[in-house]
Design a protein around this motif. Structure first.
Motif, short mmCIF file in Angstrom:
data_model
loop_
_atom_site.label_atom_id
_atom_site.label_comp_id
_atom_site.label_asym_id
_atom_site.label_seq_id
_atom_site.Cartn_x
_atom_site.Cartn_y
_atom_site.Cartn_z
N UNK A 178 0.81 -1.22 0.00
CA UNK A 178 0.00 0.00 0.00
C UNK A 178 0.84 1.26 0.00
N UNK A 179 0.21 2.35 0.30
CA UNK A 179 0.90 3.64 0.33
C UNK A 179 1.68 3.75 1.64
N UNK A 180 2.78 3.02 1.71
CA UNK A 180 3.67 2.99 2.88
C UNK A 180 2.97 2.47 4.14
N UNK A 181 1.97 1.62 3.97
CA UNK A 181 1.28 1.04 5.12
C UNK A 181 2.21 0.09 5.88
N UNK A 182 3.10 -0.61 5.15
CA UNK A 182 4.03 -1.53 5.78
C UNK A 182 5.11 -1.87 4.77
N UNK A 183 6.34 -2.00 5.25
CA UNK A 183 7.41 -2.40 4.34
C UNK A 183 8.78 -2.29 4.96
N UNK A 184 9.77 -2.67 4.17
CA UNK A 184 11.17 -2.64 4.62
C UNK A 184 12.09 -2.62 3.41
N UNK A 185 13.32 -2.19 3.65
CA UNK A 185 14.38 -2.20 2.63
C UNK A 185 15.66 -2.60 3.34
N UNK A 186 16.30 -3.67 2.88
CA UNK A 186 17.55 -4.16 3.46
C UNK A 186 18.63 -4.23 2.40
N UNK A 187 19.85 -3.77 2.75
CA UNK A 187 20.99 -3.85 1.84
C UNK A 187 22.14 -4.57 2.54
#
Length: 195
Positions: A178-187
């Motif tokens: 959704x519109x930034x409802x939930x998430x992550x970014x891993x590097x």
């Protein structure tokens, strides 16, 4: 008159984007951010360990499991990321998306050739480019130098991005709803060779 016979090469030449020297698990630290409606306006730091294990090796390819462990952040509810299984051939990285992936690994590894792949499940290529659209989902896979970049997005704002690096494996993994409802970014953390 000369007759040339073409003989198919039997044997799996390792995929440069996802491979391990043997069945020993390979571990790497990842660092990034996460967000959700519960967290609030600001992204917060997130760390994880990604373990890559070759589950099976066949004459035509291999199957790998990528597990996300030791996820840490200051979020009240700790994030869980389910493991991904990938069928890897010389020129493709394909998501294994079965109800029981461990049972599917046994079944697929007994085959004498790779299964047919759905375009929706292709997550990596070794040459050219790839584009696929299914409903409101659009997927592109591009090669840039030593990187293979998988990006899928939905008109609602859902997305997934996976970046593979030649000779290294997974270097970025991101997903959101959704519109930034939930998430992550891993590097993947770059490890220095200096002593």
């Amino acid at each position: 008159m000369m007759v040339t016979t073409l003989i198919p090469v039997l044997g799996y030449a390792a995929n440069p984007f996802l491979n391990t020297p043997d069945d020993t698990p390979v571990s790497a630290k990842f660092r990034g951010t996460e967000w959700s409606d519960d967290i609030g306006e600001q992204d917060i730091p997130l760390t994880a360990r990604v373990v890559t294990t070759r589950m099976a090796k066949m004459p035509w390819g291999a199957i790998f499991k990528l597990e996300f462990s030791d996820l840490k952040s200051r979020a009240e509810k700790q994030r869980e990321i389910r493991p991904d299984y990938f069928i890897v051939t010389d020129n493709r990285i394909v998501l294994l998306n079965e109800e029981d992936n461990d049972a599917a690994v046994k079944k697929i590894s007994a085959r004498d050739k790779p299964p047919d792949f759905e375009p929706n499940d292709i997550y990596g290529i070794t040459s050219g480019s790839f584009e696929h659209k299914q409903g409101d989902w659009k997927t592109t896979i591009t090669l840039k130098g030593d990187f293979c970049i998988y990006e899928a997005s939905h008109s609602s704002g859902h997305f997934k991005k996976i970046v593979w690096k030649k000779g290294v494996g997974l270097v970025e993994y991101a997903s959101g709803y959704g519109a930034r409802a939930d998430g992550y970014r891993l590097k993947r953390e770059v490890t220095s060779q200096k002593q």
